[in-house]
Design an enzyme around this catalytic site. Structure first.
Site, PDB file in Angstrom:
ATOM      1  N   TYR A  93      68.561  67.552 -26.992  1.00 23.02           N
ATOM      2  CA  TYR A  93      69.746  68.166 -27.602  1.00 23.02           C
ATOM      3  C   TYR A  93      70.470  67.187 -28.534  1.00 23.02           C
ATOM      4  CZ  TYR A  93      69.261  71.970 -24.212  1.00 23.02           C
ATOM      5  OH  TYR A  93      68.794  73.022 -23.473  1.00 23.02           O
ATOM      6  N   LYS A  96      57.879  66.431 -17.379  1.00 25.75           N
ATOM      7  CA  LYS A  96      56.537  66.873 -17.773  1.00 25.75           C
ATOM      8  C   LYS A  96      55.749  65.631 -18.180  1.00 25.75           C
ATOM      9  CE  LYS A  96      55.269  70.688 -18.854  1.00 25.75           C
ATOM     10  NZ  LYS A  96      54.258  71.553 -18.166  1.00 25.75           N
ATOM     11  N   ASP A 103      57.801  72.714 -14.777  1.00 27.58           N
ATOM     12  CA  ASP A 103      57.402  74.126 -14.700  1.00 27.58           C
ATOM     13  C   ASP A 103      57.071  74.513 -13.260  1.00 27.58           C
ATOM     14  OD1 ASP A 103      55.265  72.334 -14.958  1.00 27.58           O
ATOM     15  OD2 ASP A 103      53.941  73.800 -15.895  1.00 27.58           O
ATOM     16  N   ASP A 163      69.113  72.061 -17.882  1.00 30.24           N
ATOM     17  CA  ASP A 163      69.835  73.235 -18.377  1.00 30.24           C
ATOM     18  C   ASP A 163      69.219  74.494 -17.765  1.00 30.24           C
ATOM     19  OD1 ASP A 163      71.431  74.881 -19.877  1.00 30.24           O
ATOM     20  OD2 ASP A 163      70.621  74.309 -21.824  1.00 30.24           O
ATOM     21  N   ASP A 175      70.520  76.679 -14.098  1.00 31.10           N
ATOM     22  CA  ASP A 175      70.880  78.106 -14.183  1.00 31.10           C
ATOM     23  C   ASP A 175      70.007  78.932 -13.239  1.00 31.10           C
ATOM     24  OD1 ASP A 175      72.933  77.815 -15.926  1.00 31.10           O
ATOM     25  OD2 ASP A 175      72.007  78.877 -17.606  1.00 31.10           O
TER      26      ASP A 175
END
Ligand code: NAD
Length: 368
Positions: free
Chosen positions: A142, A193, A226, A250, A254
């Protein structure tokens, strides 16, 4: 006992309504415990644009720097949709996070027994769930450079961002996760990852190194992000603390939040270096659709204040009492509209604050 310096930033929409209930809890603690608070209140977001012409005034930022903890409601709303992008309400919150260097975002996902049916997952999967996600908040894709959208000149454009992490950025958020785990079930799962990203490979190496150097009493596991997303739905109880980068955090925070089923119940904290003020705020926004109607659930903000007691004010004992009182109120079948269920009684924002105060008083009487 010294006074805890708080800055209260109610913000916009339902922010002032839910913050009024936090003030009730502060008042109760001052009257009934040895804790004392100096609570200074000012505007943030749209309310600050109206008052100061900017979403975060310099004097408010200065007060925040000097506080022990900052408790925020929420910012934003249709009234300020037309303002210049640089002074929109959210810019005030982003500036506050940046100026205070709040690099670790803590998002607990706790399923209260009385609300177990609010989750979309089966009760046996989520009953008793208590996970803490620690998300790196100031680095990663970001913020990484270079970034942009370029014209390739052949009718195509290219959008690009850069995922980047340094050793120190990884180590400082890792240390927060390990320290928190020691106060919980002593387990950290680090998600990245590493199989396809160099930044993920570095993340895994640095977390492993830090663990070996300072935290080998904590159980550490690694998981590809993942797979972590899948495991959160399949068997969330396997996790205690999850530490991850800005982008994966992020998404995973959530996802974990939704295991609990209700936005009005979710607190959060953002922490910087030890000894600097933390920022505590509900996960929800300013809910303009219900603002001013007494329908907002104040528990997310009250539970955020409980996190401030635990993580910034070193009063985990008082945080425990507030969290137990919240459990008690829900067990009595008292609900704001967002968490209403069959057989329960619907109450307003201020009635929820009053019910919590009564539960605190009741618990104190029973303990005496
Ligand atoms: P929202 O979280 O404000 O609302 C989503 C839905 O959840 C609405 O139906 C709302 O009524 C309900 N809801 C939210 N909090 C509740 C509570 N405590 N009790 C009961 N119901 C609740 O999200 P949105 O509608 O996407 O955004 C509204 C405004 O809030 C926007 O201006 C957005 O930019 C801002 N926002 C601010 C923050 C923040 O301050 N950190 C976070 C998210 C959104």
């Amino acid at each position: 006992m010294s006074m805890h310096k708080l800055v209260l930033l109610p913000g916009d929409g339902i922010g002032p309504e839910v913050m009024a209930e936090v003030r009730k809890i502060i008042g109760w603690l001052e009257q009934n415990t040895d804790a004392s608070f100096g609570a200074w209140e000012d505007a943030l977001g749209g309310a600050s644009i109206d008052k100061y012409g900017v979403p975060l005034a310099d004097e408010v930022l200065e007060a925040c720097r000097n506080a022990d903890a900052i408790i925020m409601g929420s910012v934003g709303g249709p009234k300020w949709d037309g303002v210049d992008y640089n002074i929109r309400p959210e810019a005030g919150l982003l500036k506050l996070r940046k100026e205070l260097d709040l690099f670790a975002n803590l998002r607990p996902a706790i399923v209260f027994d009385a609300l177990v049916d609010a989750s979309t997952l089966k009760p046996e999967i989520v009953k008793g769930l208590d996970i803490l996600i620690v998300r790196e908040l100031t680095g990663g894709v970001y913020f990484g450079e270079p970034r942009g959208i370029e014209d390739l000149g052949n009718g195509e454009r290219r959008g690009f961002n850069t995922q980047t992490y340094t050793t120190s950025e990884i180590r400082r958020v890792g240390a927060v996760a390990f320290e928190l785990a020691r106060k919980r079930q002593n387990r950290v799962c680090s998600a990245e990852k590493a199989n396809v990203m160099e930044s993920g490979k570095l993340w895994r190496e640095e977390i492993t190194k830090l663990h070996g150097e300072k935290y080998d009493d904590v159980e550490l596991s690694h998981m590809y992000a993942d797979n972590c997303a899948m495991q959160l739905l399949r068997n969330p109880q396997q996790f205690d603390v999850i530490v991850t980068d800005n982008l994966f955090g992020d998404i995973l925070s959530d996802e974990a939040a939704m295991l609990t089923g209700s936005l009005g119940m979710l607190p959060s904290a953002s922490l910087g270096k030890p000894g600097t003020p933390g920022l505590y705020e509900p996960v929800h926004g300013s809910a303009p659709d219900i603002a001013g109607q007494g329908k907002a659930n104040p528990l997310a903000t009250i539970l955020s204040f409980a996190m401030a007691l635990r993580y910034s004010l070193n009063r985990g004992d008082l945080a425990d009492r507030i969290e137990t009182a919240a459990q008690d109120v829900l067990s009595q079948g008292l609900r704001t509209a967002d968490i209403m269920a069959d057989g329960c009684k619907e109450i307003s924002t201020s009635e929820m604050g009053d019910a919590l105060v009564s539960a605190l008083t009741q618990a104190m009487a029973e303990a005496a």
